[in-house]
Design an enzyme around this catalytic site. Structure first.
Site, short mmCIF file in Angstrom:
data_model
loop_
_atom_site.label_atom_id
_atom_site.label_comp_id
_atom_site.label_asym_id
_atom_site.label_seq_id
_atom_site.Cartn_x
_atom_site.Cartn_y
_atom_site.Cartn_z
N HIS A 1 35.68 42.76 39.15
CA HIS A 1 35.14 43.30 40.41
C HIS A 1 33.62 43.47 40.34
O HIS A 1 32.89 43.02 41.24
CB HIS A 1 35.80 44.64 40.72
N GLU A 2 33.17 44.12 39.28
CA GLU A 2 31.73 44.37 39.16
C GLU A 2 30.95 43.07 38.92
O GLU A 2 29.79 42.96 39.32
CB GLU A 2 31.46 45.37 38.03
N HIS B 1 29.93 41.74 42.29
CA HIS B 1 28.72 42.40 42.81
C HIS B 1 27.48 41.92 42.07
O HIS B 1 26.44 41.65 42.68
CB HIS B 1 28.84 43.92 42.65
#
Length: 363
Positions: free
Chosen positions: A17-18, A21
């Site tokens: 997920h990170e 980003h």
């Protein structure tokens, strides 16, 4: 071992997920100050270029710290052209959505890989081949099988009572055999994780509410085969599975949250971190493929949850970006902080409720 697997799955999904980003922010030419897995206290960190990469002690989350994402005060120093809040709105939106997109992509890749290498699938008795195996798929609580600790995923090799044995092992033949020998001890030979074992069970009545006189051993089995697909079938199958799972998860989560707002939610139907840890262990009992599939479903759940328009989540931040794009005015930092605090408190209270419910299930 279950805790270790749970932490490994959680860290992997947080990293995915990170990473979304992080890559999107770099692509959008924003300054990324830190890429962190877990929350402080910090275990170690290394700095490469302008970004610090850190691993923290608490594996319950992670974050990418982007310059200027916390308001105008943070951009008073440094290259303002690379600040998150001063970049075009569409680039901000892409960075916020990227984490969710990576979780969906990770699930799709897992489904695709599993389809290619082969995944266990339950087949009907009339469709089974000689490659199928009779596998334990469920154990009834407080039953003879539960007390004997029959492991999920065990492959049944033989079922007998005295000098009688089942010639063709199927779910129906086992069920009929137990019924016919309800007054006798049932011996089951099975294999689990490469180890052979044998248990003796005594059928018990009163376990089935609708059939209190029926004697059972509390073991549910199914014929399982490893099904492999070619690349094209795997691609289509993974896409369909990801799409259908996203729809089902979205409906389930939004329905629950809507009932939570009206204080009519059934928290007993929701699983928190403790419950998920147990489910990871159960999935691992069926092998690496089952664990991968379960990981994919958790990844999709994280994607849907993060996209909800709740302050403190990516979806809530997207709402702020949309409002600013429509009004062409920045929302005050104080208001953003206050709203995010409300959202954070709501999420914490919800987590406490489901965790409390998980603990009650243990006793």
């Amino acid at each position: 071992m279950t805790i270790i697997l749970f932490i490994a799955v959680l860290v992997f999904l947080i990293w995915v997920h990170e990473l979304g980003h992080f890559l999107a922010a770099k692509w959008a030419r924003m300054r990324v100050d830190e890429f962190a897995i877990g929350f402080p206290p910090r275990i170690f960190a290394v700095k490469k270029g302008e970004t610090e990469y850190s691993l923290n002690l608490l594996p319950i989350g992670g974050y990418v710290r982007i310059f200027g994402e916390n308001g105008s005060e943070e951009t008073s120093e440094g290259d303002r052209s690379r600040a998150f809040g001063l970049r075009p709105r569409h680039l901000q939106a892409i960075v916020l959505v990227a984490g969710v997109a990576m979780n969906i992509l990770a699930a799709w890749l897992i489904f695709f890989a599993v389809a290619m290498i082969g995944s266990p699938a339950i087949v009907e008795e009339f469709e089974a081949s000689d490659k199928s195996s009779l596998t334990v798929v469920a154990i009834m609580s407080d039953s003879p099988s539960d007390e004997a600790e029959v492991p999920l995923g065990a492959v049944i090799k033989n079922v007998r009572s005295g000098d009688q044995a089942i010639e063709s092992l199927t779910p129906s033949s086992v069920s009929n055999f137990v019924t016919e020998n309800s007054e006798s001890e049932i011996q089951i030979d099975y294999t689990h994780k490469g180890n052979d074992a044998s248990i003796t069970l005594t059928p018990q009545r009163g376990l089935i509410e609708n059939e209190p006189e029926r004697a059972v051993i509390g073991l549910s089995s199914a014929l399982v085969e490893t099904v492999r697909q070619n690349p094209l079938e795997a691609l289509v199958g993974a896409t369909v599975r990801t799409y259908e799972s996203l729809i089902a998860i979205t409906i389930g989560i939004t329905t629950f949250l809507a009932s939570a707002v009206t204080l009519s939610a059934d928290v007993s139907q929701v699983t928190g971190p403790i419950g998920i840890a147990g489910m990871v262990g159960d999935a691992a009992e069926f092998g690496i493929v089952s664990l991968l599939i379960f990981t994919a479903f958790i990844s999709l759940n994280l994607a849907v949850i993060n996209l909800l328009p709740i302050p403190a989540l990516d979806g809530g931040r997207l709402v702020f970006v949309a409002i600013e794009a429509i009004t062409r005015r920045s929302i005050g930092d104080k208001w953003v902080g206050r709203v995010n605090l409300v959202g954070f408190v709501f999420l914490i209270l919800l987590m406490i409720a489901v965790t409390y419910n998980d603990i009650l299930r243990l006793f």
